[in-house]
Design a protein around this motif. Structure first.
Motif, PDB file in Angstrom:
ATOM      1  N   VAL A   1       0.836  -1.205   0.000  1.00 59.56           N
ATOM      2  CA  VAL A   1       0.000   0.000   0.000  1.00 59.56           C
ATOM      3  C   VAL A   1       0.869   1.253   0.000  1.00 59.56           C
ATOM      4  CG1 VAL A   1      -1.668   1.323   1.375  1.00 59.56           C
ATOM      5  CG2 VAL A   1      -2.004  -1.131   1.017  1.00 59.56           C
ATOM      6  N   ALA A   2       1.911   1.266   0.818  1.00 53.23           N
ATOM      7  CA  ALA A   2       2.799   2.427   0.892  1.00 53.23           C
ATOM      8  C   ALA A   2       3.500   2.671  -0.443  1.00 53.23           C
ATOM      9  CB  ALA A   2       3.823   2.235   2.008  1.00 53.23           C
ATOM     10  N   GLN A   3       3.939   1.596  -1.108  1.00 53.65           N
ATOM     11  CA  GLN A   3       4.599   1.761  -2.407  1.00 53.65           C
ATOM     12  C   GLN A   3       3.632   2.313  -3.442  1.00 53.65           C
ATOM     13  OE1 GLN A   3       7.292  -1.366  -3.884  1.00 53.65           O
ATOM     14  NE2 GLN A   3       7.152  -2.263  -1.831  1.00 53.65           N
ATOM     15  N   LEU A   4       2.402   1.799  -3.449  1.00 58.56           N
ATOM     16  CA  LEU A   4       1.402   2.317  -4.386  1.00 58.56           C
ATOM     17  C   LEU A   4       1.085   3.777  -4.095  1.00 58.56           C
ATOM     18  CD1 LEU A   4      -1.015  -0.725  -4.640  1.00 58.56           C
ATOM     19  CD2 LEU A   4       0.307   0.287  -6.517  1.00 58.56           C
ATOM     20  N   ALA A   5       0.971   4.131  -2.830  1.00 57.84           N
ATOM     21  CA  ALA A   5       0.646   5.507  -2.453  1.00 57.84           C
ATOM     22  C   ALA A   5       1.759   6.468  -2.851  1.00 57.84           C
ATOM     23  CB  ALA A   5       0.389   5.590  -0.950  1.00 57.84           C
ATOM     24  N   SER A   6       3.000   6.045  -2.706  1.00 49.88           N
ATOM     25  CA  SER A   6       4.114   6.945  -3.003  1.00 49.88           C
ATOM     26  C   SER A   6       4.483   6.984  -4.482  1.00 49.88           C
ATOM     27  CB  SER A   6       5.332   6.579  -2.168  1.00 49.88           C
ATOM     28  OG  SER A   6       5.847   5.327  -2.563  1.00 49.88           O
ATOM     29  N   SER A   7       4.121   5.946  -5.238  1.00 50.57           N
ATOM     30  CA  SER A   7       4.533   5.891  -6.647  1.00 50.57           C
ATOM     31  C   SER A   7       3.722   6.816  -7.537  1.00 50.57           C
ATOM     32  CB  SER A   7       4.451   4.467  -7.183  1.00 50.57           C
ATOM     33  OG  SER A   7       3.108   4.142  -7.498  1.00 50.57           O
ATOM     34  N   GLY A   8       2.465   7.004  -7.196  1.00 49.47           N
ATOM     35  CA  GLY A   8       1.631   7.844  -8.045  1.00 49.47           C
ATOM     36  C   GLY A   8       1.186   7.161  -9.322  1.00 49.47           C
ATOM     37  N   GLU A   9       1.575   5.924  -9.511  1.00 54.39           N
ATOM     38  CA  GLU A   9       1.131   5.167 -10.686  1.00 54.39           C
ATOM     39  C   GLU A   9       0.929   3.717 -10.305  1.00 54.39           C
ATOM     40  OE1 GLU A   9       5.278   4.266 -13.002  1.00 54.39           O
ATOM     41  OE2 GLU A   9       4.385   6.241 -13.278  1.00 54.39           O
TER      42      GLU A   9
ATOM     43  N   GLU B   1      -9.546  -8.203  -2.129  1.00 55.42           N
ATOM     44  CA  GLU B   1     -10.841  -8.609  -1.578  1.00 55.42           C
ATOM     45  C   GLU B   1     -11.340  -7.648  -0.504  1.00 55.42           C
ATOM     46  OE1 GLU B   1     -10.314 -12.710  -0.447  1.00 55.42           O
ATOM     47  OE2 GLU B   1     -10.732 -13.404  -2.488  1.00 55.42           O
ATOM     48  N   ALA B   2     -10.416  -6.951   0.162  1.00 53.68           N
ATOM     49  CA  ALA B   2     -10.808  -5.956   1.159  1.00 53.68           C
ATOM     50  C   ALA B   2     -11.189  -4.631   0.499  1.00 53.68           C
ATOM     51  CB  ALA B   2      -9.673  -5.733   2.155  1.00 53.68           C
ATOM     52  N   GLY B   3     -10.820  -4.473  -0.775  1.00 49.84           N
ATOM     53  CA  GLY B   3     -11.144  -3.242  -1.496  1.00 49.84           C
ATOM     54  C   GLY B   3     -10.041  -2.204  -1.478  1.00 49.84           C
ATOM     55  N   VAL B   4      -8.883  -2.545  -0.937  1.00 53.84           N
ATOM     56  CA  VAL B   4      -7.786  -1.588  -0.821  1.00 53.84           C
ATOM     57  C   VAL B   4      -7.122  -1.344  -2.167  1.00 53.84           C
ATOM     58  CG1 VAL B   4      -5.590  -1.086   0.332  1.00 53.84           C
ATOM     59  CG2 VAL B   4      -7.424  -2.247   1.585  1.00 53.84           C
ATOM     60  N   ILE B   5      -7.004  -2.387  -2.985  1.00 52.15           N
ATOM     61  CA  ILE B   5      -6.398  -2.239  -4.311  1.00 52.15           C
ATOM     62  C   ILE B   5      -7.354  -2.755  -5.382  1.00 52.15           C
ATOM     63  CG2 ILE B   5      -4.025  -2.431  -3.451  1.00 52.15           C
ATOM     64  CD1 ILE B   5      -3.957  -5.301  -4.619  1.00 52.15           C
ATOM     65  N   ARG B   6      -7.107  -2.314  -6.605  1.00 54.78           N
ATOM     66  CA  ARG B   6      -7.808  -2.826  -7.783  1.00 54.78           C
ATOM     67  C   ARG B   6      -6.747  -3.469  -8.657  1.00 54.78           C
ATOM     68  NH1 ARG B   6     -12.476  -2.279  -9.707  1.00 54.78           N
ATOM     69  NH2 ARG B   6     -13.023  -0.451  -8.458  1.00 54.78           N
ATOM     70  N   GLN B   7      -7.042  -4.646  -9.183  1.00 62.93           N
ATOM     71  CA  GLN B   7      -6.117  -5.336 -10.074  1.00 62.93           C
ATOM     72  C   GLN B   7      -6.736  -5.457 -11.458  1.00 62.93           C
ATOM     73  OE1 GLN B   7      -5.322  -8.950  -7.648  1.00 62.93           O
ATOM     74  NE2 GLN B   7      -3.209  -8.212  -7.635  1.00 62.93           N
ATOM     75  N   TYR B   8      -5.890  -5.324 -12.466  1.00 63.83           N
ATOM     76  CA  TYR B   8      -6.324  -5.450 -13.854  1.00 63.83           C
ATOM     77  C   TYR B   8      -5.109  -5.867 -14.683  1.00 63.83           C
ATOM     78  CZ  TYR B   8      -4.076  -0.900 -14.406  1.00 63.83           C
ATOM     79  OH  TYR B   8      -3.160   0.110 -14.419  1.00 63.83           O
ATOM     80  N   TYR B   9      -5.377  -6.349 -15.867  1.00 68.03           N
ATOM     81  CA  TYR B   9      -4.294  -6.813 -16.733  1.00 68.03           C
ATOM     82  C   TYR B   9      -3.952  -5.798 -17.805  1.00 68.03           C
ATOM     83  CZ  TYR B   9      -4.260 -11.536 -14.869  1.00 68.03           C
ATOM     84  OH  TYR B   9      -4.134 -12.621 -14.042  1.00 68.03           O
ATOM     85  N   VAL B  10      -2.649  -5.696 -18.066  1.00 63.25           N
ATOM     86  CA  VAL B  10      -2.122  -5.009 -19.232  1.00 63.25           C
ATOM     87  C   VAL B  10      -1.239  -6.049 -19.902  1.00 63.25           C
ATOM     88  CG1 VAL B  10      -0.650  -3.161 -20.098  1.00 63.25           C
ATOM     89  CG2 VAL B  10      -2.211  -2.710 -18.195  1.00 63.25           C
TER      90      VAL B  10
END
Length: 114
Positions: free
Chosen positions: A37-45, A70-79
């Protein structure tokens, strides 16, 4: 061989109205997940699963991503073949204002030398 559509490959995500505080807190209690979560928050992407540099096995990392999703904290998708991870900051702030900020600040302060 049939090709899977993007929707078939996208894992399910809870709606904001279904967020459960207990489930979110249990997801965030683990230091590996707080680090994600911290890495996602700080990366901006958004970041691919392999781009986090986690010190756990691939199967354990997959488990951590699933718990956060499953908790709703992140969204996952494919590229292509990469599973991308995005922090659901707006959704989390709607459901639990200030929680992600508190988690990321606390995580950052624990990693800094005293």
């Amino acid at each position: 061989m049939e090709r899977m559509s993007v929707l078939e490959r996208t894992p399910p995500h809870p709606d904001v109205s279904a967020f459960d505080l207990q489930q979110v807190l249990e997801a965030l209690v683990d230091p590996v997940r707080r680090g994600i979560v911290a890495q996602l928050a700080s990366s901006g992407e958004d970041i691919a699963c392999g781009g986090f540099g986690l010190t756990v096995s691939k199967s354990t990392a997959t488990h951590h991503f699933k718990v956060l999703r499953e908790a709703g904290v992140i969204r996952q998708y494919y590229v292509g073949t990469s599973r991308m991870n995005a922090l659901r900051r707006a959704d989390m702030d709607t459901a639990f204002p200030g929680l992600l900020d508190a988690i990321t600040v606390a995580h950052g302060s624990r990693r800094s030398p005293a």
